[in-house]
Design a protein around this motif. Structure first.
Motif, mmCIF file in Angstrom:
data_model
loop_
_atom_site.group_PDB
_atom_site.id
_atom_site.type_symbol
_atom_site.label_atom_id
_atom_site.label_comp_id
_atom_site.label_asym_id
_atom_site.label_seq_id
_atom_site.Cartn_x
_atom_site.Cartn_y
_atom_site.Cartn_z
ATOM 1 N N LEU A 195 0.828 -1.196 0.000
ATOM 2 C CA LEU A 195 0.000 0.000 0.000
ATOM 3 C C LEU A 195 0.869 1.256 0.000
ATOM 4 O O LEU A 195 1.946 1.271 0.599
ATOM 5 C CB LEU A 195 -0.901 0.015 1.242
ATOM 6 C CG LEU A 195 -1.864 -1.173 1.385
ATOM 7 C CD1 LEU A 195 -2.664 -1.041 2.675
ATOM 8 C CD2 LEU A 195 -2.807 -1.259 0.200
ATOM 9 N N PRO A 196 0.402 2.312 -0.661
ATOM 10 C CA PRO A 196 1.172 3.563 -0.664
ATOM 11 C C PRO A 196 1.224 4.186 0.726
ATOM 12 O O PRO A 196 0.250 4.143 1.466
ATOM 13 C CB PRO A 196 0.398 4.443 -1.655
ATOM 14 C CG PRO A 196 -0.994 3.893 -1.651
ATOM 15 C CD PRO A 196 -0.849 2.419 -1.429
ATOM 16 N N SER A 197 2.367 4.744 1.041
ATOM 17 C CA SER A 197 2.543 5.399 2.341
ATOM 18 C C SER A 197 2.011 6.822 2.268
ATOM 19 O O SER A 197 2.307 7.559 1.326
ATOM 20 C CB SER A 197 4.024 5.405 2.725
ATOM 21 O OG SER A 197 4.262 6.276 3.799
ATOM 22 N N LEU A 198 1.234 7.180 3.277
ATOM 23 C CA LEU A 198 0.690 8.537 3.324
ATOM 24 C C LEU A 198 1.826 9.560 3.428
ATOM 25 O O LEU A 198 1.804 10.607 2.773
ATOM 26 C CB LEU A 198 -0.252 8.657 4.522
ATOM 27 C CG LEU A 198 -1.301 9.770 4.503
ATOM 28 C CD1 LEU A 198 -2.223 9.626 3.311
ATOM 29 C CD2 LEU A 198 -2.103 9.763 5.794
ATOM 30 N N LYS A 199 2.832 9.253 4.226
ATOM 31 C CA LYS A 199 3.956 10.166 4.407
ATOM 32 C C LYS A 199 4.722 10.374 3.114
ATOM 33 O O LYS A 199 5.045 11.508 2.737
ATOM 34 C CB LYS A 199 4.892 9.625 5.489
ATOM 35 C CG LYS A 199 6.064 10.528 5.806
ATOM 36 C CD LYS A 199 6.902 9.959 6.939
ATOM 37 C CE LYS A 199 8.057 10.891 7.276
ATOM 38 N NZ LYS A 199 8.878 10.352 8.397
ATOM 39 N N ASN A 200 5.017 9.280 2.396
ATOM 40 C CA ASN A 200 5.743 9.406 1.128
ATOM 41 C C ASN A 200 4.933 10.166 0.093
ATOM 42 O O ASN A 200 5.483 10.932 -0.698
ATOM 43 C CB ASN A 200 6.108 8.021 0.602
ATOM 44 C CG ASN A 200 7.114 7.308 1.484
ATOM 45 O OD1 ASN A 200 7.814 7.955 2.265
ATOM 46 N ND2 ASN A 200 7.182 6.000 1.376
ATOM 47 N N THR A 201 3.624 9.954 0.097
ATOM 48 C CA THR A 201 2.766 10.670 -0.844
ATOM 49 C C THR A 201 2.811 12.165 -0.591
ATOM 50 O O THR A 201 2.873 12.974 -1.521
ATOM 51 C CB THR A 201 1.316 10.170 -0.730
ATOM 52 O OG1 THR A 201 1.282 8.748 -0.961
ATOM 53 C CG2 THR A 201 0.427 10.852 -1.770
ATOM 54 N N PHE A 202 2.812 12.555 0.684
ATOM 55 C CA PHE A 202 2.894 13.977 1.028
ATOM 56 C C PHE A 202 4.246 14.562 0.626
ATOM 57 O O PHE A 202 4.326 15.649 0.065
ATOM 58 C CB PHE A 202 2.668 14.180 2.521
ATOM 59 C CG PHE A 202 1.281 13.834 2.980
ATOM 60 C CD1 PHE A 202 0.199 13.948 2.120
ATOM 61 C CD2 PHE A 202 1.042 13.389 4.265
ATOM 62 C CE1 PHE A 202 -1.073 13.629 2.535
ATOM 63 C CE2 PHE A 202 -0.225 13.072 4.694
ATOM 64 C CZ PHE A 202 -1.294 13.187 3.817
ATOM 65 N N ASN A 203 5.313 13.840 0.937
ATOM 66 C CA ASN A 203 6.655 14.356 0.659
ATOM 67 C C ASN A 203 6.913 14.483 -0.839
ATOM 68 O O ASN A 203 7.566 15.433 -1.285
ATOM 69 C CB ASN A 203 7.707 13.453 1.302
ATOM 70 C CG ASN A 203 7.691 13.524 2.815
ATOM 71 O OD1 ASN A 203 7.274 14.527 3.390
ATOM 72 N ND2 ASN A 203 8.135 12.465 3.475
ATOM 73 N N GLU A 204 6.429 13.519 -1.609
ATOM 74 C CA GLU A 204 6.630 13.595 -3.056
ATOM 75 C C GLU A 204 5.778 14.688 -3.686
ATOM 76 O O GLU A 204 6.218 15.363 -4.619
ATOM 77 C CB GLU A 204 6.300 12.234 -3.690
ATOM 78 C CG GLU A 204 7.275 11.138 -3.278
ATOM 79 C CD GLU A 204 6.792 9.762 -3.716
ATOM 80 O OE1 GLU A 204 5.719 9.700 -4.359
ATOM 81 O OE2 GLU A 204 7.489 8.771 -3.430
#
Length: 460
Positions: free
Chosen positions: A366-375
């Motif tokens: 599953l996609p990480s919420l944190k990585n999605t925000f940072n990217e």
């Protein structure tokens, strides 16, 4: 005249160039607007219901493109379709297979994988809910009925019986997941017998019912023998009966396969029916993780059964490694003296074993919420409403702006958004987000800030 013609030609060339630039700028502007519209359509939405923040979300629209886990759901649907088609092929081959020929053992596991608090349970429950026949059914027992395809445009319709999710953390020490599954099947069988009538005549129904009850008894008896064992005084006096008992116990997988097929035939009356078994938090029962995977490998790799689980693969691998280290603790004492048993080999054994039970191609990370925000490639917004549809957060801005707006509303503090970073104090996984919303929405508003209100939305 020649000079006049040359001057006229220059003027026309300038006008054409100006017109070309104008048209190009207009087309570019239109293209940019189209791109913005496309980006708006790609926005991912996280739905959280006020009052149920601490409950796993299971209201994701699996087929909705704006769902945060849309790509993961799409992968799960593809894997399920592939698994069902393979089982259909194996079933057709089984009809042509001669007596005594062993059927191929198919791996039937699909796993949603993520770290703790990143939405594994929500993704599992939402996907299972999508599989169910009637999503608005009041009862929480297994659903079965009309066709539900694994792909919206698939020509092959299949029917599914979905059991309630099994939580290994609630299993007592020494208990087997096979016992839990058999018990769930039997309870649902009794429930359906009490409240529904089946379209069979009495003779056919009684025959099917009798065969099914005998298979329930047979499977449970064999599970008792294998997992609980028998004392010497428990064995039958007749040695031939003792041999028969042992023979039946070693064929538990075949008995369970017959039980699943007979159960689906009785409950569904469709040849293209499948049983779906959800297993949540498969990695959290540290003491029984190895036994859980062993039971799945030995007994639950059967046709007509699809296992959908949620697990932290790294945690599960660590638990398996500890299990191997415990089993080889005597050999590990001679590691420094050149012994074959080493910590590294135990780690590799855990990796290979887990790959056998949950292949890498069946793992949905599953996609990480944190990585999605940072990217920052895909905008994310929260849809925070109650059952009546009342809105508690503005939905025309992104996630960071929503959280900062909530903080300002409840505390009076003003934080400005930044394009180059994400504020460290904001939640970056689903569990933190749920706690954050529940905590701050329980507070009273600080009052009116009409005069000193700072519009937090960037660019305004």
């Amino acid at each position: 005249p020649v000079a006049e013609k040359a001057g006229y030609r220059k003027i026309m060339i300038k006008r054409r160039r100006w017109l070309f630039e104008k048209i190009t700028a207009s087309l570019l502007l239109r293209r940019m607007k189209t791109m913005k519209i496309g980006q708006t359509e790609q926005k991912r939405v996280i739905v959280i219901e006020r009052g149920n923040e601490y409950q796993p979300r299971q209201n994701d629209a699996v087929e909705a493109r704006n769902a945060f886990f849309y790509e993961s759901y799409k992968q799960a649907r593809f894997l399920m379709k592939e698994l069902v088609l393979r089982m259909d092929t194996e079933q057709q081959a089984g009809r042509k297979r001669g007596r005594g020929e062993k059927a191929e053992t198919l791996n039937n596991v699909i796993a949603f994988c993520a770290e703790r608090g990143n939405g594994k349970t929500s993704a599992l429950l939402s996907f299972v809910r999508w599989i169910r026949q009637d999503e608005n059914a009041e009862r929480t027992a297994s659903q079965c009925g009309k066709a539900r395809t694994t792909e919206p445009d698939s020509e092959q319709d299949h029917h599914y019986v979905v059991l309630d999710s099994v939580d290994p953390t609630k299993m007592e020490a020494g208990n087997s997941i096979l016992k839990v599954v058999i018990s769930r099947l039997f309870n649902e069988f009794r429930y359906r017998e009490e409240v529904e009538e089946f379209p069979y005549n009495d003779r056919v129904k009684n025959e099917k019912r009798t065969r099914l009850i005998r298979l329930f008894q047979k499977c449970y008896h064999e599970v008792e023998i294998l997992h609980d064992g028998k004392n010497a005084t428990d064995w039958p006096l007749d040695e031939l009966e003792q041999i028969a008992e042992l023979g039946d116990s070693t064929n538990l997988q075949e008995s369970f396969r017959s039980l699943v097929e007979e159960y689906l035939s009785y409950m569904q009356k469709f040849e293209d029916s499948y049983l779906v078994l959800p297993i949540d938090d498969a990695d959290t029962n540290i003491e029984q993780t190895y036994q859980l995977l062993e039971d799945i490998r030995k007994y639950l790799f059967v046709p007509k059964l699809i296992i959908v689980m949620a697990a932290n693969i790294q945690q599960m691998e660590t638990t398996l490694e500890q299990s191997f280290l415990e089993r080889y603790k005597v050999g590990l004492q001679f590691e420094d003296k050149g012994g074959m048993i080493t910590v590294e080999r135990c780690h590799q054994a855990a990796e290979f074993y887990l790959e056998k039970i949950i292949p890498g191609s069946r793992r949905i990370y599953l996609p990480s919420l944190k990585n999605t925000f940072n990217e920052g490639a895909i905008p994310v917004t929260i849809q925070y409403r109650n059952k009546n549809g009342d809105i508690y957060l503005p939905e025309d801005c992104d996630y960071q702006e929503q959280m900062l707006y909530l903080l300002h509303q409840k505390t009076g503090l003003t934080f400005l958004t930044a394009d180059d970073h994400f504020h460290d104090f904001l939640p970056t996984n689903f569990r933190e987000l749920s706690h954050f919303l529940a905590y701050f929405n329980a507070m009273e508003n600080c009052g009116s800030f009409e005069q000193d209100m700072v519009v937090i939305r960037s660019g305004q």
